[in-house]
Write a protein that holds these residues in place. Structure first.
Motif, PDB file in Angstrom:
ATOM      1  N   SER A   1      46.824  53.385  68.387  1.00  0.00           N
ATOM      2  CA  SER A   1      47.925  53.131  68.608  1.00  0.00           C
ATOM      3  C   SER A   1      47.849  51.582  68.372  1.00  0.00           C
ATOM      4  O   SER A   1      46.753  50.862  68.581  1.00  0.00           O
ATOM      5  CB  SER A   1      48.466  53.113  70.081  1.00  0.00           C
ATOM      6  N   LEU A   2      49.016  50.963  67.853  1.00  0.00           N
ATOM      7  CA  LEU A   2      48.890  49.586  67.619  1.00  0.00           C
ATOM      8  C   LEU A   2      48.499  48.544  68.385  1.00  0.00           C
ATOM      9  O   LEU A   2      49.169  48.476  69.605  1.00  0.00           O
ATOM     10  CB  LEU A   2      50.288  49.455  66.817  1.00  0.00           C
ATOM     11  N   HIS A   3      47.311  48.077  68.325  1.00  0.00           N
ATOM     12  CA  HIS A   3      46.895  46.806  69.154  1.00  0.00           C
ATOM     13  C   HIS A   3      47.211  45.686  68.578  1.00  0.00           C
ATOM     14  O   HIS A   3      47.558  45.653  67.211  1.00  0.00           O
ATOM     15  CB  HIS A   3      45.537  46.856  69.662  1.00  0.00           C
ATOM     16  N   VAL A   4      47.248  44.375  69.099  1.00  0.00           N
ATOM     17  CA  VAL A   4      47.275  43.299  68.412  1.00  0.00           C
ATOM     18  C   VAL A   4      46.458  42.701  67.205  1.00  0.00           C
ATOM     19  O   VAL A   4      47.031  42.285  66.135  1.00  0.00           O
ATOM     20  CB  VAL A   4      47.411  42.181  69.641  1.00  0.00           C
TER      21      VAL A   4
ATOM     22  N   MET B   1      51.326  58.290  65.387  1.00  0.00           N
ATOM     23  CA  MET B   1      51.780  57.095  66.032  1.00  0.00           C
ATOM     24  C   MET B   1      51.728  55.799  65.651  1.00  0.00           C
ATOM     25  O   MET B   1      52.659  55.224  65.470  1.00  0.00           O
ATOM     26  CB  MET B   1      51.117  57.240  67.406  1.00  0.00           C
ATOM     27  N   ILE B   2      50.690  55.632  64.974  1.00  0.00           N
ATOM     28  CA  ILE B   2      50.417  54.104  64.598  1.00  0.00           C
ATOM     29  C   ILE B   2      51.283  53.836  63.303  1.00  0.00           C
ATOM     30  O   ILE B   2      51.532  52.769  63.047  1.00  0.00           O
ATOM     31  CB  ILE B   2      48.669  53.984  64.435  1.00  0.00           C
ATOM     32  N   LYS B   3      51.499  55.098  62.451  1.00  0.00           N
ATOM     33  CA  LYS B   3      52.253  54.732  61.324  1.00  0.00           C
ATOM     34  C   LYS B   3      53.721  54.501  61.710  1.00  0.00           C
ATOM     35  O   LYS B   3      54.276  53.545  61.237  1.00  0.00           O
ATOM     36  CB  LYS B   3      52.429  56.380  60.703  1.00  0.00           C
ATOM     37  N   ASN B   4      54.207  55.108  62.796  1.00  0.00           N
ATOM     38  CA  ASN B   4      55.577  54.548  63.071  1.00  0.00           C
ATOM     39  C   ASN B   4      55.524  53.078  63.654  1.00  0.00           C
ATOM     40  O   ASN B   4      56.623  52.317  63.441  1.00  0.00           O
ATOM     41  CB  ASN B   4      56.125  55.270  64.194  1.00  0.00           C
ATOM     42  N   GLN B   5      54.473  52.748  64.393  1.00  0.00           N
ATOM     43  CA  GLN B   5      54.231  51.432  64.947  1.00  0.00           C
ATOM     44  C   GLN B   5      54.167  50.428  63.904  1.00  0.00           C
ATOM     45  O   GLN B   5      54.752  49.385  63.817  1.00  0.00           O
ATOM     46  CB  GLN B   5      53.170  51.445  66.018  1.00  0.00           C
ATOM     47  N   LEU B   6      53.460  50.856  62.642  1.00  0.00           N
ATOM     48  CA  LEU B   6      53.440  49.686  61.695  1.00  0.00           C
ATOM     49  C   LEU B   6      54.545  49.830  60.988  1.00  0.00           C
ATOM     50  O   LEU B   6      54.903  48.632  60.388  1.00  0.00           O
ATOM     51  CB  LEU B   6      52.071  50.359  60.714  1.00  0.00           C
TER      52      LEU B   6
ATOM     53  N   LYS C   1      40.382  43.196  82.135  1.00  0.00           N
ATOM     54  CA  LYS C   1      40.866  41.814  82.486  1.00  0.00           C
ATOM     55  C   LYS C   1      42.414  41.838  82.805  1.00  0.00           C
ATOM     56  O   LYS C   1      43.044  40.972  83.328  1.00  0.00           O
ATOM     57  CB  LYS C   1      40.467  40.778  81.408  1.00  0.00           C
ATOM     58  N   GLY C   2      43.075  42.700  82.048  1.00  0.00           N
ATOM     59  CA  GLY C   2      44.275  42.997  81.993  1.00  0.00           C
ATOM     60  C   GLY C   2      45.181  41.855  81.377  1.00  0.00           C
ATOM     61  O   GLY C   2      46.391  41.534  81.883  1.00  0.00           O
ATOM     62  N   ASN C   3      44.536  41.415  80.374  1.00  0.00           N
ATOM     63  CA  ASN C   3      45.215  40.473  79.543  1.00  0.00           C
ATOM     64  C   ASN C   3      45.488  40.923  78.286  1.00  0.00           C
ATOM     65  O   ASN C   3      45.353  40.249  77.196  1.00  0.00           O
ATOM     66  CB  ASN C   3      44.231  39.138  79.717  1.00  0.00           C
ATOM     67  N   VAL C   4      45.522  41.994  77.911  1.00  0.00           N
ATOM     68  CA  VAL C   4      45.705  42.810  76.818  1.00  0.00           C
ATOM     69  C   VAL C   4      47.177  42.535  76.451  1.00  0.00           C
ATOM     70  O   VAL C   4      48.269  42.861  77.233  1.00  0.00           O
ATOM     71  CB  VAL C   4      45.541  44.225  76.579  1.00  0.00           C
ATOM     72  N   VAL C   5      47.319  41.835  75.104  1.00  0.00           N
ATOM     73  CA  VAL C   5      48.943  41.588  74.625  1.00  0.00           C
ATOM     74  C   VAL C   5      49.277  42.879  73.911  1.00  0.00           C
ATOM     75  O   VAL C   5      48.716  43.362  73.152  1.00  0.00           O
ATOM     76  CB  VAL C   5      48.717  40.299  73.743  1.00  0.00           C
ATOM     77  N   ASP C   6      50.478  43.453  74.138  1.00  0.00           N
ATOM     78  CA  ASP C   6      50.775  44.687  73.542  1.00  0.00           C
ATOM     79  C   ASP C   6      51.764  43.941  72.592  1.00  0.00           C
ATOM     80  O   ASP C   6      52.967  43.778  72.721  1.00  0.00           O
ATOM     81  CB  ASP C   6      51.499  45.844  74.594  1.00  0.00           C
ATOM     82  N   PRO C   7      51.562  44.276  71.232  1.00  0.00           N
ATOM     83  CA  PRO C   7      52.463  43.841  70.219  1.00  0.00           C
ATOM     84  C   PRO C   7      53.885  44.504  70.211  1.00  0.00           C
ATOM     85  O   PRO C   7      54.901  43.779  69.845  1.00  0.00           O
ATOM     86  CB  PRO C   7      51.873  44.160  68.833  1.00  0.00           C
ATOM     87  N   ILE C   8      53.906  45.582  70.716  1.00  0.00           N
ATOM     88  CA  ILE C   8      55.226  46.458  70.887  1.00  0.00           C
ATOM     89  C   ILE C   8      55.915  45.773  71.810  1.00  0.00           C
ATOM     90  O   ILE C   8      57.319  45.569  71.522  1.00  0.00           O
ATOM     91  CB  ILE C   8      54.961  47.764  71.278  1.00  0.00           C
ATOM     92  N   GLU C   9      55.484  45.429  72.879  1.00  0.00           N
ATOM     93  CA  GLU C   9      56.347  44.597  73.728  1.00  0.00           C
ATOM     94  C   GLU C   9      56.825  43.310  73.061  1.00  0.00           C
ATOM     95  O   GLU C   9      58.189  42.940  73.463  1.00  0.00           O
ATOM     96  CB  GLU C   9      55.478  43.912  75.009  1.00  0.00           C
TER      97      GLU C   9
END
Length: 889
Positions: A48-51, A125-130, A542-550
Motif C-alpha cells: 500500500s502506498l507509503h510516503v 490497492m496501490i494502483k488506486n492510491q497512485l 517509533k510511530g512516526n510513520v507519515v501516511d501520504p493518504i492522510e
RNA sequence: GGUCGCGUAGCUCAGCGGUAGAGCACUCGCUUCACACGCGAGUGGUCACUGGUUCGAUCCCAGUCGCGACCA
C-alpha cells in the motif's frame, strides 16, 4: 469562462479531474514525438502506498507530464511484482484468521489458486492510491510478474543462462528463515544489535597436557552450535598455541576429536584467540572449513531445531530441541562437566528476517545460483562508459562497490508462490532444464536412450527479483519482438531510492546487458529517503510513520506532490513535515485566488499565441520576460532532475512576481488606464497565468487543470498546450519595473520604520532626478502612488524640511511628513542605512587596496568591485546629507 | 574495522571560490474592494573546529570533533 467557486474543494475535484484525464486517454503514448519511457519500479502486489512511493511516483509523474508538454511520446509503464514471501505470508495469515486448513493440507495447486484469488480481490490497492496521487501511468498496459508473458520471459532466461552455465546448483550456506522455511536474500536480512552473551567453554586436549596446557578455551555467542564444531582454529602467529597446532581436542558432549588448525581468521587480540569452527552454521566458519577441508556438520532441520543423526553425532537427548532450548541445555551440560570458564554480557549483531522477524540461521542447503560475477562485467562497463548515468553521479560509486564484490545470486526459494524452477529430474536425479515439460521429456528421452521415464519438477520457485530483473524489457513484450520494445527500449529513466540500488539497478542492468545487449535505462535517478520532520527514519515502532493518504485527505494531492518535489534535493534524506504541506496548500489557494481576481477583471485564458513583442507597456513586457525566464529555469531544472529548483522557480514566480507585484502593479492600469493599455494588460495577464498553469501542471495536476478549464475561452485544453517558450527577453523593461519595485519597497520600508500611519498618503519629492528617472516616475506614477500610498509625485532641488529621505537607484527622495515625523526613528533608520553602506564600502575598498587582488583577480571582478565602490560612495554621501538635514532640524 | 555522506537562521533544507538564501516559526503593523490558507514591514547566521592552498574560502585540501547510513 466558468465562474470559480470561492475555494477549491480538493476532495470533490481531484477524483473528478483524474477521471476526466483517464477517460480522455491522456496517459497513453500519443503523437509522433520522440519516445520517452519510464518503467515504474513495480510495487509489491501486497503493498500500500507509503510516503516513499508517493515521492518516487510524484517525481516520475512530473517527468512524464513535463515530457508530454514538450511533445514527446510518453509511456509510463505500470505493473506490480508478485512478492513471493510477502504474498505467501499474507495469504497464509488470512487463511489462519479464517480458520481454514493450512496450505500444506490443501496442497500446492489449491494454495496457488487461493493466492490468485487473493490477488484479484486485494491486489489492486496501490494502483488506486497512485491514481489518487495523480500518477499518469498507462494503466491499460498494466503488467504483473506472474503474467503469462512475463513468465515466459522468466523461463526463457532461466533456460538460456542454465545452458550457458551461468545458472547452476550448489551446496552453500544461505540465510535460512526458519519461520518461512525458505532461503532469503542477504538484502532481506536485517542485522540488529542486541544484548547477548559470550560464553567461554574449555575443550580438553586429547593428549592431556602439552607444555603445561590442558585445554583450549573458546568463546561463542551461540553455544548450541558447538555440537557441530569440526575444528578449533588459532592464528598461525599466536605464540600461545604454536605447539598445539595439529593436535586434537575432545569436543565435550558430543565426545568427538577435532583438530586444532592454524588460520588467519582468528584475531589473537580477541578473547582467547582461539575460535571454534562450525562450518555448516556460520558464514565465516564455512570459509575456514573449506580452506582446511573440515567436515561440515549439519545440526538443524528446516525449523532450526537440533537433529541427532548418525552423521552429526549429536546425542539423542538433543533431538528436536529448539535452537534456543538447545543453547541452554548445552550451557548447562558444559557447566556440569566443569568446562564453563565464564559468561559475559555483550552487544552482538544478530541477523533477523525483515519479514518474519525471527533470527536467521545460516544453513547448508542445495540452492540454485546465478553466476552474478560474470553477468556483472558488462553491467559495470555500461556505467563506466556512461551509457547509463547515475544522478546524482556519486551513487555510481555505490553501484561499483556492490558490483565489484558481487556474490553468487541465490535464486531459489522454498515457496509455492512464484515462478517454478523449470528443471525436471529423472529417476536417477539427472536434471533437465527446459522451457516446458514436453521439452524436458524430449531431453530426458534422449538422455535415457529413448526410454520414457517419469520426471519430477524441482519444487522450488525463483526469487521475485529474478523476474523483476527482466522488468524493463519483459513489460514491453520481450521475448517477442514488439513495436513497444523497439520504440521504448531503452527506457529514459529509472527512479528509485538509494537503499535498493542493489535490488533494482544491479540486477536489471545485468539481465538487460545479457539479453538485450543494451542498457535498460539511460539514467538512474536516485532520490532521498523520506524521514519525519526531525530527520528520523520512519518506523512503525517509533510511530512516526507519515501516511501520504492522510495528507491527501487533509490538503489534497497537489500540495503533497509539490512538497515532495520541492524537497527532492540531491541529499540522501528528506524531512517531511505537515507544516510544509500546509504551506503549499496555501500556495494552491493563493493561485486559486489570483485566478479569481483575473476572472473578476474579465481576463480569460485564450488559445491565441500571444507575442510579447507586440506589448507596449513595460509592465507587460516585464511579466512576459520574467515568465519566460521562469519557464526556462523550470525546464533546465527538470532536465537536470532538480525537482526542488524547478518547484522553487515556479513558486517564486507565481507568488513573488505574478501575485505580489504584477497583479498589484496592473491594478491602476485596469482601473484607470486607457482602453488599449487595459486590453494589452488583460492579454498579458492571461498569458502569464497560462504560463504558470502549464509549468505547474506536472507538479499540481489537479488545481492547474481546474483553473485552466474554468478560465479557458478557447477550444484547446491544457493538454493541447506545449511547454512555454523561454526565448522572450526585454532587459530594458525588466530594469524599469525592477527600479519601480525597488523604490516602492524603499518607501514602504521607510514609512514603517518612522511610524508613518498606514493610511496616511504622502507626497513624494524626487530630488534632482535625472531625466531618465523623471520619465520612469512619470510612467510608473499610478503604480507608485497606489502601492506606496503616495498622493503626489513632485520634483525639487532640495528635500523639504522635516522629510524622511531615502536613496534608491542613486536618487534621493523625500517624503515630507513634517507633523508626523518621528525624528528619533528617522535618525536611527538613516544611521543604520549608513552603517550598512559603510560596511560594504569598507569591504570593497579593502579588496581594491590590496595590490595582489588587483593584480590577480579576473578583470571583471576588479571592475565590479570598482563599480560597487562608486555606487556605495554616492549612496553614502546622499545618506549622510540626509542625516545632516535631520540633525539640522 | 571498511566505504559513503552530513554538520549553513529556532526548525527542515538549498547554495558552493568573489555582496549569505528559501519555506516554516518568531516580532510589529493591517477587516487595503483576489486571497487572514492573506497583505505590508522586520528580527535572526564567527556557514562545527583547527590548519593549509588562494589576491580572496561557507565553498577546494588535510586533520579534529560530532552525527548518520551502508557493508563487514
Amino acid at each position: 469562462m466558468r465562474d470559480l467557486p470561492k475555494t477549491f474543494d480538493h476532495l470533490e475535484a481531484e477524483p473528478r479531474l483524474y477521471r476526466e484525464q483517464e477517460e480522455a486517454g491522456l496517459f497513453k503514448p500519443a503523437g509522433e514525438g520522440e519516445p520517452f519511457s519510464i518503467v515504474i519500479p513495480p510495487p509489491n502486489v501486497t503493498g500500500s502506498l507509503h510516503v516513499g512511493h508517493a515521492l518516487n511516483n510524484t517525481l516520475q509523474d512530473i517527468l512524464c507530464r513535463y515530457r508530454r508538454r514538450q511533445g514527446r511520446k510518453v509511456l509510463w509503464q505500470y505493473g506490480v511484482d508478485h512478492a513471493g514471501i510477502a504474498t505467501q505470508m499474507v495469504v497464509e495469515r488470512q487463511m489462519a484468521e479464517r480458520q481454514e486448513p493450512h496450505r500444506r493440507d490443501i496442497g500446492r495447486e489449491a494454495f496457488v489458486q487461493k493466492v490468485w484469488e487473493w490477488k484479484a480481490e486485494s491486489g489492486g490497492m496501490i494502483k488506486n492510491q497512485l491514481k489518487r496521487l495523480g500518477a499518469s501511468c498507462d494503466w491499460s498496459r498494466e503488467r504483473f510478474t506472474m503474467d503469462e508473458g512475463l513468465s515466459a520471459a522468466v523461463r526463457k532466461v532461466f533456460v538460456q543462462l542454465y545452458r550457458e552455465g551461468l545458472i547452476y546448483r550448489d551446496k552453500r550456506l544461505v540465510n535460512w528463515d526458519p519461520k518461512f522455511q525458505t532461503a532469503i536474500s542477504d538484502l532481506e536480512v536485517e542485522n540488529r544489535e542486541v544484548n547477548g552473551k559470550m560464553w567461554h567453554f574449555a575443550y580438553p586436549l586429547e593428549d592431556g597436557e602439552v607444555d603445561g596446557i590442558k585445554e583450549i578455551v573458546i568463546a561463542t555467542t551461540r553455544p548450541e552450535t558447538m555440537l557441530g564444531d569440526g575444528a578449533v582454529a588459532v592464528h598461525p602467529d599466536d605464540e600461545r598455541y604454536k605447539n598445539l597446532i595439529g593436535k586434537k581436542v575432545r569436543l565435550p558432549i558430543v565426545d568427538r576429536l577435532i583438530p586444532i588448525i592454524a588460520d588467519e581468521y582468528p584475531d589473537p587480540e580477541l578473547g582467547t584467540g582461539a575460535v571454534k569452527i562450525t562450518g555448516a552454521h556460520d558464514f565465516n566458519d564455512f570459509e575456514v572449513a573449506k580452506r582446511h577441508d573440515i567436515p561440515l556438520i549439519v545440526l538443524m532441520d528446516e525449523e532450526a531445531r537440533i537433529i541427532a543423526t548418525e552423521e552429526n553425532g549429536v546425542p539423542e537427548r538433543f533431538h528436536k530441541l529448539d535452537r534456543f532450548e538447545a543453547r541452554e541445555r548445552v550451557v548447562k551440560e558444559i557447566e556440569e562437566l566443569g568446562l564453563l570458564r565464564g559468561i559475559e554480557d555483550k552487544l552482538i549483531m544478530q541477523p533477523f528476517g525483515d519479514r518474519s522477524g525471527v533470527v536467521i540461521e545460516p544453513m547448508l542447503t542445495d540452492q540454485w545460483y546465478v553466476d552474478a560475477k560474470t553477468l556483472a562485467g558488462p553491467a559495470i562497463e555500461a556505467v563506466n562508459s556512461g551509457r547509463t548515468k547515475f544522478v546524482p553521479e556519486n551513487w555510481s560509486k555505490t553501484y561499483f562497490n556492490w558490483m565489484d564484490n558481487i556474490e553468487p545470486w541465490c535464486i531459489s526459494r522454498q515457496l509455492w508462490w512464484g515462478h517454478r524452477i523449470p528443471v525436471w529430474y529423472g529417476p536417477d536425479g539427472t536434471p533437465f532444464c527446459a522451457e516446458d515439460e514436453a521439452e524436458a521429456h524430449r531431453l530426458a528421452t534422449e538422455h535415457y536412450d529413448g526410454e520414457a521415464v517419469d520426471l519430477v519438477q524441482d519444487s522450488d520457485v525463483l526469487d521475485t527479483w529474478f523476474s523483476s530483473a527482466l522488468w524493463p524489457f519483459s513489460t514491453l513484450g520481450w521475448p517477442e519482438d514488439t513495436e513497444e520494445l523497439r520504440e521504448f527500449y531503452p527506457t529514459a529513466v529509472l527512479s528509485t531510492a538509494f537503499d535498493i540500488i542493489f535490488f533494482w539497478v544491479a540486477r536489471m542492468m545485468m539481465m538487460a546487458m545479457h539479453f538485450m545487449g543494451e542498457v535498460p535505462f539511460r539514467t538512474v535517478y536516485i532520490h532521498a529517503l523520506v524521514r519525519d520532520e526531525h530527520g528520523q527514519k520512519m518506523s512503525k515502532s517509533k510511530g512516526n510513520v507519515v501516511d501520504p493518504i492522510e495528507y491527501m485527505d487533509e490538503f489534497g494531492a497537489d500540495p503533497l506532490r509539490f512538497t515532495l518535489a520541492s524537497q527532492a534535493t540531491q541529499g540522501r534524506d528528506l524531512s517531511l513535515s505537515k507544516q510544509r504541506v500546509e504551506g503549499y496548500r496555501n500556495f494552491r489557494t493563493k493561485l486559486w485566488n489570483a485566478a479569481r481576481f483575473l476572472q473578476l477583471r474579465s481576463v480569460p485564458i485564450t488559445d491565441e499565441e500571444i507575442d510579447p513583442h507586440t506589448f507596449e507597456l513595460p509592465l507587460n513586457r516585464w511579466i512576459a520576460h520574467e515568465g519566460a525566464k521562469m519557464a526556462g529555469e523550470v525546464s533546465r531544472a527538470l532536465d537536470d532532475f532538480r525537482f526542488d529548483e524547478a518547484a522553487s522557480a515556479i513558486y517564486q514566480f507565481a507568488w513573488g512576481t505574478f501575485c505580489d507585484w504584477y497583479l498589484e502593479l496592473s491594478k491602476p492600469i485596469l482601473d484607470e488606464g486607457d482602453e488599449a493599455a487595459q486590453a494589452e494588460t488583460r492579454k498579458a495577464m492571461g498569458a502569464a497565468l497560462k504560463t504558470i498553469l502549464i509549468c505547474l501542471e506536472p507538479f499540481m495536476p489537479f488545481v492547474t487543470r481546474e483553473l485552466y478549464h474554468a478560465m479557458n475561452e478557447g477550444k484547446k485544453t491544457i493538454d493541447d498546450q506545449r511547454w512555454p517558450a523561454s526565448s522572450f527577453a526585454d532587459d530594458g523593461a525588466a530594469g524599469e519595473i525592477a527600479a519601480a519595485i525597488a523604490l516602492i519597497s524603499e518607501i514602504r520600508s521607510a514609512r514603517t520604520e518612522v511610524n508613518v500611519p498606514v493610511a496616511a498618503k504622502l507626497e513624494l519629492v524626487a530630488v534632482d532626478a535625472p531625466d531618465q528617472v523623471k520619465a520612469l516616475l512619470d510612467a510608473q506614477a499610478p503604480a507608485i502612488k497606489r502601492l506606496a500610498r503616495i498622493e503626489t509625485i513632485t520634483h525639487a532641488s532640495e528635500p523639504p524640511k522635516g522629510s524622511v529621505q531615502i536613496v534608491s537607484g542613486g536618487v534621493t527622495y523625500a517624503l515630507p511628513v513634517a507633523d508626523v515625523i518621528d525624528l528619533k526613528a528617522e535618525m536611527e533608520r538613516l544611521a543604520k542605512a549608513i552603517g550598512k553602506t559603510e560596511g560594504e564600502l569598507k569591504k570593497a575598498n579593502g579588496k581594491l587596496s590590496n595590490e595582489r587582488f588587483v593584480a590577480n583577480a579576473p578583470a571583471e571582478v576588479v571592475e565590479q568591485e570598482r563599480e560597487r565602490v562608486a555606487a556605495f560612495t554616492a549612496e553614502l554621501e546622499q545618506l549622510q546629507a540626509a542625516k545632516a538635514r535631520i540633525e539640522a532640524l
